[in-house]
Scaffold this active site. Sequence first.
Site, short mmCIF file in Angstrom:
data_model
loop_
_atom_site.label_atom_id
_atom_site.label_comp_id
_atom_site.label_asym_id
_atom_site.label_seq_id
_atom_site.Cartn_x
_atom_site.Cartn_y
_atom_site.Cartn_z
N TYR A 142 0.82 -1.21 0.00
CA TYR A 142 0.00 0.00 0.00
C TYR A 142 0.86 1.27 0.00
O TYR A 142 0.37 2.35 -0.30
CB TYR A 142 -0.94 0.03 1.21
CG TYR A 142 -2.02 -1.05 1.20
CD1 TYR A 142 -2.16 -1.90 0.11
CD2 TYR A 142 -2.89 -1.20 2.26
CE1 TYR A 142 -3.12 -2.89 0.08
CE2 TYR A 142 -3.87 -2.19 2.25
CZ TYR A 142 -3.97 -3.03 1.16
OH TYR A 142 -4.93 -4.01 1.13
N LYS A 192 3.55 -15.37 2.39
CA LYS A 192 3.47 -16.14 1.14
C LYS A 192 4.91 -16.46 0.74
O LYS A 192 5.38 -16.13 -0.35
CB LYS A 192 2.73 -15.27 0.08
CG LYS A 192 2.38 -15.98 -1.20
CD LYS A 192 1.32 -17.04 -1.05
CE LYS A 192 1.10 -17.79 -2.36
NZ LYS A 192 0.41 -19.08 -2.20
N ASP A 225 -2.90 -18.15 1.82
CA ASP A 225 -4.05 -18.84 1.21
C ASP A 225 -4.62 -19.88 2.16
O ASP A 225 -5.85 -20.03 2.29
CB ASP A 225 -3.69 -19.47 -0.15
CG ASP A 225 -2.28 -20.02 -0.20
OD1 ASP A 225 -1.52 -19.84 0.77
OD2 ASP A 225 -1.94 -20.67 -1.21
N ASP A 249 -5.27 -6.73 5.96
CA ASP A 249 -6.47 -6.01 5.51
C ASP A 249 -7.53 -7.02 5.09
O ASP A 249 -8.70 -6.95 5.48
CB ASP A 249 -6.06 -5.11 4.32
CG ASP A 249 -7.15 -4.13 3.95
OD1 ASP A 249 -8.13 -4.02 4.70
OD2 ASP A 249 -7.01 -3.48 2.90
N ASP A 253 -10.99 -8.69 7.55
CA ASP A 253 -12.40 -8.58 7.11
C ASP A 253 -13.05 -9.96 7.11
O ASP A 253 -14.22 -10.11 7.45
CB ASP A 253 -12.49 -7.96 5.71
CG ASP A 253 -12.59 -6.44 5.78
OD1 ASP A 253 -12.19 -5.87 6.81
OD2 ASP A 253 -13.07 -5.82 4.81
#
Length: 359
Positions: A142, A192, A225, A249, A253
């Site tokens: 970001y 990852k 994942d 982020d 959620d």
Amino acid sequence: MNKHIAVLAGDGIGPEITASAVQVLEAVAKTYGHTFTFEPLPMGGCAIDACGEPLPAHTVERCLASDSVLLGAVGGPKWDALPGDKRPEKGLLGIRKAMGLYSNIRPAKLWPALAEASPLKKQLIEGGIEIVVVRELTGGIYFGKRGAYDDERMGRTAWDTETYSQKEIERITRIACELARKRTGRVISVDKANVLESSRLWRKTVHAYAERHYPDVTVTDMLVDNAAMQIVKDPAQFDILLTSNMFGDILSDEAAQVTGSIGMLASSSLGDTSCGLYEPIHGSAPDIAGKDIANPIATILAAAMMLRDSFGMTAECTAVERAVGDVLNEGWRTADIFSDGTRKIGCREMARRIAEHIA
Ligand code: NAD
């Protein structure tokens, strides 16, 4: 205690939910003998309308001079067509950066009274859910370099970069390990590392730092994942999830949704000082703004986190959390968490009842 709180109501439902949290904080002040003063400041779309920019310098200055900051949410369709660096969300990233807030803590808790609001099967949530996502907030993709260009063969092409330094990873690891010591002593670090170089540095640094400074904390790794899958398959296995900016982020959620409504979840952002930024994890919900139907509980719980984590007011924080639990147990619900057999009320009424329980 005297505390000065900057209030960035923002856009959409922001003014309604921050007014609710202020009402509850006023009840806390009255009950526990504190004096809280509140300073409203513009940020986001309302600041663009008033001053032509999403984060006026005066807002930054006043937030830095306050004891803590309460934020509603920013953004909405009115400002969607603006270029990236002029949008309301730019104000949010800017204030986090200006205040040096590199950690974002998002507890996702399943309230027993709201078990029915979870989309997961009963047997998956019987053991309760309390996942705390510790998300790195000022680094990663970001904030990385980005660009777009026209490629002769492929057409318009865009790129973003994920960059992490050892220092950034170490300081967020410290926050997660400190929190782990107060809880189960377990941290699951998400990355990852099978694909990304930045994730390989993340994994190596997290372990080296935790082993050196927190040998009593158990750190294990999970690929992002798999983490996304495990949150819906077996949410009870998680306590603290340590993540980069983007992975946190997304996963927070998801964790929010398995506990019921996004309208219930709060977050805190902290750096090296006690002045933090406290906000709900949801956005400005323009679809329900101004209708007095928003759920103010996430923002009220964010204010509770402020009491504990910025002001050291643990009993006051517990009182707010207990008041929320009591009102839910009595069957009062805003529309987003309403189910058969419960009683529907609006945003203002919910705040009034919670404040009343504190007194
Ligand atoms: P959103 O979180 O605003 O809304 C998603 C859905 O959840 C909507 O149906 C909304 O009505 C509902 N919802 C959200 N909060 C609720 C509450 N307290 N009570 C009841 N229902 C609630 O996400 P979105 O629709 O993707 O984004 C809307 C705007 O918010 C966009 O401009 C986005 O950029 C912005 N946004 C801001 C923040 C922030 O300020 N921190 C975070 C996310 C999105």
